[in-house]
Structure formats: structure tokens, C-alpha cells
Motif scaffolding. Structure first.
Motif, PDB file in Angstrom:
ATOM      1  N   ASN A 118      -6.401  -3.302   2.110  1.00 47.76           N
ATOM      2  CA  ASN A 118      -6.131  -2.357   2.778  1.00 47.76           C
ATOM      3  C   ASN A 118      -7.279  -1.191   2.527  1.00 47.76           C
ATOM      4  N   PRO A 168       0.729  -1.134  -0.020  1.00 53.63           N
ATOM      5  CA  PRO A 168       0.026   0.014  -0.042  1.00 53.63           C
ATOM      6  C   PRO A 168       0.828   1.329  -0.086  1.00 53.63           C
ATOM      7  N   ALA A 199     -10.355  -4.497  -7.174  1.00 58.89           N
ATOM      8  CA  ALA A 199      -8.647  -4.732  -7.201  1.00 58.89           C
ATOM      9  C   ALA A 199      -8.219  -4.588  -5.898  1.00 58.89           C
TER      10      ALA A 199
END
Ligand code: GLN
Length: 282
Positions: free
Chosen positions: A127, A92, A122
Motif C-alpha cells: 500500500n 492498511p 515491510a
């Protein structure tokens, strides 16, 4: 040796090997379990040898191998939570925290207090989806990803944070059946296929999570061309995208949602990084 001295030695070591010095703090926080502010309070304390050994074991690998520190540690911090990551998911990025933050603001502006349905396309490590579900309990969150391996990581994170995101395997919108949502969010792969990418990224992070066709717009096109039937009457579509894609996003919106209003939002670096589309009565 004090923490401070140790950190400065290791940061210099990293830099002299052409590596990121920020890896030192990330690794030390991981090993000690300290938050950044706790670590700063300990700067003048002595660091013990066991800790140094444990640190060095991972740090040597970091210096020798071309591997991101987050994969070596197995975690990456996103919006204050340590997400499990491995080579099957994208690490992330900071910009994506801003995407989440902007969605939370828009929720307050347009849906405050209402239970709404949100879909993250996706999802990777999960996250975005998990952070939204944790930060705004009124969001019922669903997420998709084409990679089974990525979804395994996302599900582990879902458990780790006691979130209740539902995951579906499949490309972008394809597993959604007749589900409808108030908010769609996606940070799809958006690097143009032929763009030069740092080998640390290209040789480690899953390439299907990075590259988005010749112009980097492939997945926005796929999403915008098929999303209409999954939108509630009044819905927001929130994208992260390449900093130079403002105009191309605009063109796509005009093509698929000519009546919708939209805004391009800059990230903290002042780059055009997100576009929010408002479909219906806003
Ligand atoms: N949703 C994840 C993230 O934003 C993964 C995105 C992707 O795989 N391109 O970090």
C-alpha cells in the motif's frame, strides 16, 4: 426498500451483534461498485433483491465469524485505491495514509522535480510503496518484505494499479545489497509483544506484521542500526510508530544519527504517530 432504510437496518444488526456498523457501507460499496458519494446520492432509490442477496451472503459471515470485513470482501481502500488484501497482509490503516501524505509533502519541499529512489520496508500489501509510486511518478520505488505470501499480494496490487514498484523478499534491509536511497519509509510491526490486542486483529491479521518485540521498537532499532550504508548524501527516513513512542524514537535517533535533525508528527487524532529523520544537509 430504499438504500437508506436497508443500511440503517443492517447497521443496527451489526451493532446488536457487537460488530462494527461501518462494515455495512464498506460492503455495500464493494458490491455496488459505488464510491461513497455515489452511494449517498442513491439513498432514496430502491435497492433490488439481487443486491440484497449478494450483500447478505457476505454479511452473515461477517456477523457469525470473527473476521474483518476487509478480508471477507478481499479489498481495503487506501488513499483512494482498493488494494487486494487477504490474511497474509496487514489491513492498511488510516494513520498510514497520513504517513504517505507527509512523505509527499516532504518530497515537494526537499526534492521537487527530481527523480529519487525510495524504499519501503515491510511493505505488506504494498500500500505505501504503490501509493507513493502512483502519486509521485518521480519516485522510483523499491519494497521489501520477509513474507513471500505478502509479496504475492503486493505484486498483484502492483499490477492492478499499473505501478512499477520492484519487490525483494527478505527481512527489512537485508535484500538491499548495495542499493542507496533518498527516502526510506516503514510502518514496521510495532505492537509490544505482550500488549493486549483485540481478537479480531490478533486472530486474523498476520502476527509477524503486528508485533515488534518487547518494547515495540525492535524493527526501528534493526533499521536504524543498518540503514546508514543505504542512504544517499541527503536522505529522509520516515517511520510510523506507536503513539507513546516519541521519546524512545528520539533516543534511538540520538544513538544512531546524533547529527541528524528530526521531527515527530501527530496524526489526525492528535497522537504522536510519525517520526521523520533528516540525514545530511537539510
Ligand atoms: N506497509 C504495510 C502497511 O503499512 C504493512 C505494514 C506491516 O506489515 N506492519 O499497512
Amino acid at each position: 426498500m430504499t438504500f437508506q432504510k436497508f443500511i440503517s437496518i443492517k447497521e443496527n444488526e451489526a451493532l446488536s451483534c457487537g460488530k462494527e456498523d461501518s462494515a455495512v457501507i464498506l460492503l455495500l460499496e464493494h458490491i455496488t461498485g459505488f464510491e461513497t458519494n455515489e452511494l449517498y446520492l442513491k439513498m432514496n432509490d430502491e435497492i433490488n433483491n439481487d443486491l440484497i442477496d449478494e450483500f447478505n451472503k457476505i454479511f452473515e459471515k461477517y456477523l457469525k465469524n470473527n473476521e474483518p470485513i476487509q478480508y471477507l470482501i478481499g479489498f481495503s481502500c487506501f488513499y483512494g485505491r482498493d488494494f487486494i488484501v487477504n490474511e497474509n497482509v496487514l489491513i492498511p490503516r488510516f494513520e498510514t495514509e497520513e504517513l504517505v501524505e507527509n512523505i509527499l509533502y516532504r518530497y515537494d519541499d526537499y526534492f521537487k522535480g527530481k527523480v529519487i529512489d525510495v524504499c519501503d520496508l515491510a511493505t505488506g500489501s504494498g500500500n505505501i510503496a504503490i501509493t507513493l509510486a502512483k502519486e509521485e511518478p518521480n519516485m522510483r520505488v523499491v519494497a521489501t518484505d520477509i513474507s513471500k505470501e505478502a509479496l504475492e499480494v503486493a505484486k498483484q496490487n502492483n499490477k492492478r494499479f499499473d505501478a512499477n514498484v520492484k519487490f525483494f523478499e527478505g527481512d527489512m534491509l537485508s535484500p538491499l545489497g548495495d542499493m542507496k536511497f533518498d527516502i526510506f519509509v516503514s510502518n514496521p510491526p510495532y505492537i509490544p509483544d505482550d500488549e493486549e490486542v483485540d481478537s479480531l486483529v490478533k486472530d486474523n491479521e498476520p502476527n509477524i506484521a503486528l508485533f515488534g518485540g518487547n518494547d515495540g521498537m525492535k524493527f526501528y532499532r534493526i533499521i536504524l542500526s543498518g540503514v546508514k550504508k543505504h542512504l544517499k548524501k541527503r536522505a529522509i527516513i520516515a517511520f510510523e510508530h506507536g503513539y507513546d513512542k516519541k521519546n524512545e524514537m528520539e533516543k534511538l535517533i540520538k544513538e544512531f544519527f546524533p547529527k541528524a535533525s528530526y521531527e515527530c508528527i501527530k496524526d489526525l487524532e492528535g497522537k504522536d504517530r510519525m517520526t521523520f529523520i533528516y540525514v545530511g544537509d537539510f
